[in-house]
Write a protein that holds these residues in place. Structure first.
Motif, PDB file in Angstrom:
ATOM      1  N   ILE A  13      34.226  46.948  45.163  1.00 10.46           N
ATOM      2  CA  ILE A  13      34.893  45.896  45.592  1.00 10.46           C
ATOM      3  C   ILE A  13      36.504  47.016  46.848  1.00 10.46           C
ATOM      4  O   ILE A  13      36.624  48.308  45.887  1.00 10.46           O
ATOM      5  CB  ILE A  13      36.064  46.193  44.659  1.00 10.46           C
ATOM      6  CG1 ILE A  13      35.274  45.064  43.799  1.00 10.46           C
ATOM      7  CG2 ILE A  13      37.546  45.491  44.867  1.00 10.46           C
ATOM      8  CD1 ILE A  13      35.680  44.698  42.184  1.00 10.46           C
ATOM      9  N   PHE A  78      38.871  39.084  46.215  1.00  7.14           N
ATOM     10  CA  PHE A  78      38.819  40.538  46.720  1.00  7.14           C
ATOM     11  C   PHE A  78      37.321  40.732  47.165  1.00  7.14           C
ATOM     12  O   PHE A  78      36.374  40.719  47.675  1.00  7.14           O
ATOM     13  CB  PHE A  78      38.430  41.242  45.515  1.00  7.14           C
ATOM     14  CG  PHE A  78      39.688  41.410  44.791  1.00  7.14           C
ATOM     15  CD1 PHE A  78      40.414  42.406  44.878  1.00  7.14           C
ATOM     16  CD2 PHE A  78      39.111  40.427  43.651  1.00  7.14           C
ATOM     17  CE1 PHE A  78      41.338  42.786  44.017  1.00  7.14           C
ATOM     18  CE2 PHE A  78      40.573  40.841  42.877  1.00  7.14           C
ATOM     19  CZ  PHE A  78      42.209  41.946  42.697  1.00  7.14           C
ATOM     20  N   ARG A  79      37.652  41.625  48.776  1.00  3.82           N
ATOM     21  CA  ARG A  79      36.207  42.157  49.362  1.00  3.82           C
ATOM     22  C   ARG A  79      35.745  43.112  48.794  1.00  3.82           C
ATOM     23  O   ARG A  79      35.695  43.871  47.925  1.00  3.82           O
ATOM     24  CB  ARG A  79      36.789  42.367  51.121  1.00  3.82           C
ATOM     25  CG  ARG A  79      36.923  41.440  51.690  1.00  3.82           C
ATOM     26  CD  ARG A  79      36.563  40.653  52.104  1.00  3.82           C
ATOM     27  NE  ARG A  79      35.683  41.319  53.128  1.00  3.82           N
ATOM     28  CZ  ARG A  79      35.936  41.485  54.496  1.00  3.82           C
ATOM     29  NH1 ARG A  79      36.463  41.090  54.833  1.00  3.82           N
ATOM     30  NH2 ARG A  79      34.504  41.969  55.263  1.00  3.82           N
ATOM     31  N   VAL A  80      33.993  42.962  48.713  1.00  6.92           N
ATOM     32  CA  VAL A  80      33.116  44.331  48.778  1.00  6.92           C
ATOM     33  C   VAL A  80      32.579  44.538  49.818  1.00  6.92           C
ATOM     34  O   VAL A  80      32.641  44.113  50.664  1.00  6.92           O
ATOM     35  CB  VAL A  80      32.271  43.399  47.394  1.00  6.92           C
ATOM     36  CG1 VAL A  80      32.788  42.940  45.987  1.00  6.92           C
ATOM     37  CG2 VAL A  80      30.715  42.727  47.642  1.00  6.92           C
ATOM     38  N   ILE A  86      27.600  42.075  46.655  1.00  8.69           N
ATOM     39  CA  ILE A  86      27.738  40.212  45.715  1.00  8.69           C
ATOM     40  C   ILE A  86      26.154  40.405  45.313  1.00  8.69           C
ATOM     41  O   ILE A  86      26.711  39.895  43.517  1.00  8.69           O
ATOM     42  CB  ILE A  86      27.955  39.864  47.210  1.00  8.69           C
ATOM     43  CG1 ILE A  86      28.464  39.722  47.442  1.00  8.69           C
ATOM     44  CG2 ILE A  86      27.496  38.219  46.224  1.00  8.69           C
ATOM     45  CD1 ILE A  86      29.916  38.970  46.839  1.00  8.69           C
ATOM     46  N   ALA A  89      26.736  42.933  41.857  1.00  5.31           N
ATOM     47  CA  ALA A  89      27.858  41.834  41.056  1.00  5.31           C
ATOM     48  C   ALA A  89      27.610  40.847  40.177  1.00  5.31           C
ATOM     49  O   ALA A  89      27.505  40.779  39.093  1.00  5.31           O
ATOM     50  CB  ALA A  89      29.533  41.614  42.098  1.00  5.31           C
ATOM     51  N   THR A 111      29.602  34.839  48.748  1.00  3.21           N
ATOM     52  CA  THR A 111      30.783  34.630  48.046  1.00  3.21           C
ATOM     53  C   THR A 111      30.016  34.216  46.566  1.00  3.21           C
ATOM     54  O   THR A 111      29.186  33.786  46.408  1.00  3.21           O
ATOM     55  CB  THR A 111      31.354  33.816  48.379  1.00  3.21           C
ATOM     56  OG1 THR A 111      31.680  33.909  49.764  1.00  3.21           O
ATOM     57  CG2 THR A 111      32.597  33.776  47.650  1.00  3.21           C
ATOM     58  N   LEU A 124      34.618  37.578  44.796  1.00  2.00           N
ATOM     59  CA  LEU A 124      34.104  38.317  45.586  1.00  2.00           C
ATOM     60  C   LEU A 124      33.238  37.931  46.247  1.00  2.00           C
ATOM     61  O   LEU A 124      32.678  36.989  46.920  1.00  2.00           O
ATOM     62  CB  LEU A 124      33.082  39.110  44.827  1.00  2.00           C
ATOM     63  CG  LEU A 124      33.420  39.816  43.520  1.00  2.00           C
ATOM     64  CD1 LEU A 124      32.684  40.272  43.081  1.00  2.00           C
ATOM     65  CD2 LEU A 124      34.968  41.053  43.916  1.00  2.00           C
ATOM     66  N   THR A 125      33.630  39.014  48.086  1.00  2.00           N
ATOM     67  CA  THR A 125      32.666  37.447  49.274  1.00  2.00           C
ATOM     68  C   THR A 125      32.793  39.386  50.017  1.00  2.00           C
ATOM     69  O   THR A 125      33.879  40.409  50.040  1.00  2.00           O
ATOM     70  CB  THR A 125      34.149  36.877  50.711  1.00  2.00           C
ATOM     71  OG1 THR A 125      32.519  36.355  51.732  1.00  2.00           O
ATOM     72  CG2 THR A 125      35.725  37.590  50.762  1.00  2.00           C
TER      73      THR A 125
END
Length: 332
Positions: A13, A78-80, A86, A89, A111, A124-125
């Motif tokens: 993240i 949140f950005r990864v 992704i 995650a 996402t 998350l994106t």
């Protein structure tokens, strides 16, 4: 024992990225965030408006979706670092029993959505469409001139569990509030990008989104935002401030939008990068944690927040009565 950050998390993240709100009057909410707050409208459709701060090259940091029912906080984002995060995650969350869902979202890359263990709705994106930064288009600065989305604060019934989960994902605690003489967590400020917080959990009836926050250039911008809110008829929606927090050292101004979602404009918090740096502790009895100067917050600042869809609001595990503005006025 305080939760500690996992320095080798299962996925990466990088920062607080975006928030999506359900609103009941799309045009009125768009006008509020554009004219009273100062965000830029990137794009809009019949039922959705995308906005961003002046510094931001990502397509959006605030999404407004029109609904006919009640206003809600749909999710915080949140950005990864990469698309591979992704995938990682998805695998990790599934291994811990957390249900997650791949979704196709306009203007976003890969996402993933899920609920954390205390019911916070998360997205998350890995990427977004790139747009022009407006940070040197000074002719477009208005109201508070918000530069970029910085953090979220979530009210949770179980701050300990929330903090343990996000620490496992690599977030570091920069500051915390605990009952005097104990490590009983009442509030935790968690970061991944090197300032004081990307995600905050505070004790209360939750899960609910207390606020999301944008940085502004300077103190003058906060005062100008308050003046603009007053001149446009939103003076009563100034929820708190201007003032200075003890926690994070930020100068702040909180406002409520037409659906009573809360936004913070702030400036001047500090860096928290070096691994040997330890989190700052604040005793629950110390009023300076909430304000170094100025009046206490109102009851609505402490007790009102935006619900997440379909989430029952649970009674907090820890009980306390905060000092409010109304209490202070009754004493005097």
């Amino acid at each position: 024992m305080l939760p500690t950050a996992n320095l080798n998390p299962p996925f990466n993240i990088t920062r607080a990225s975006h928030v999506c709100l359900a609103v009941t009057d799309l045009a009125r909410s768009r006008d509020f965030y554009r004219d009273v707050i100062g965000l830029i409208v990137t794009a809009e459709t019949d039922d959705t408006v995308y906005l961003r701060g002046l510094e931001e090259a990502a397509h959006h940091s605030l999404v407004l979706r029109n609904v006919e029912s009640e206003p809600l906080a749909l999710y915080v984002g949140f950005r990864v670092r990469m698309a591979e995060d992704i995938d990682a995650a998805e695998r990790y969350l599934a291994s811990t029993g957390i249900r997650c869902e791949r979704v196709e979202i306009p203007h976003q890359g890969p996402t993933l959505r899920f609920r954390d263990p205390v019911g916070t709705h998360i997205e998350l994106t890995a990427s977004m469409d790139v747009v022009d930064r407006r940070m040197q288009s000074y002719n477009e600065f208005r109201a508070g001139s918000p530069q970029r989305l910085d953090h979220f604060q979530v009210v949770s019934h179980d701050v300990q569990t929330a903090t343990e989960f996000w620490s496992t994902l690599g977030m570091r605690m920069s500051e915390y509030t605990a009952r005097d003489g104990t490590d009983e967590l009442w509030g935790t400020w968690l970061e991944v990008k090197g300032n004081t917080h990307d995600l905050v959990f505070t004790n209360g009836h939750g899960p609910r989104l207390h606020h999301f926050a944008y940085t502004v250039p300077d103190t003058t911008s906060l005062i100008h935002a308050a003046d603009v809110a007053g001149s446009l008829g939103f003076g009563d929606e100034i929820d708190r401030g201007p003032g200075r927090h003890g926690i994070s050292n930020a100068l702040f101004l909180y406002l409520r939008d037409p659906d009573q979602h809360r936004i913070e404009l702030f400036t001047s918090h500090y860096q928290f990068i070096d691994l040997e740096d330890r989190p700052m502790r604040w005793d629950l009895s110390n009023p300076r944690r909430a304000q170094l100067w100025g009046m206490p917050a109102s009851r609505r600042w402490f007790f009102e927040a935006s619900k997440f869809p379909g989430e029952p609001v649970r009674k907090p595990l820890l009980q306390a009565k905060p000092e409010t503005l109304e209490d202070s006025l009754s004493i005097h």
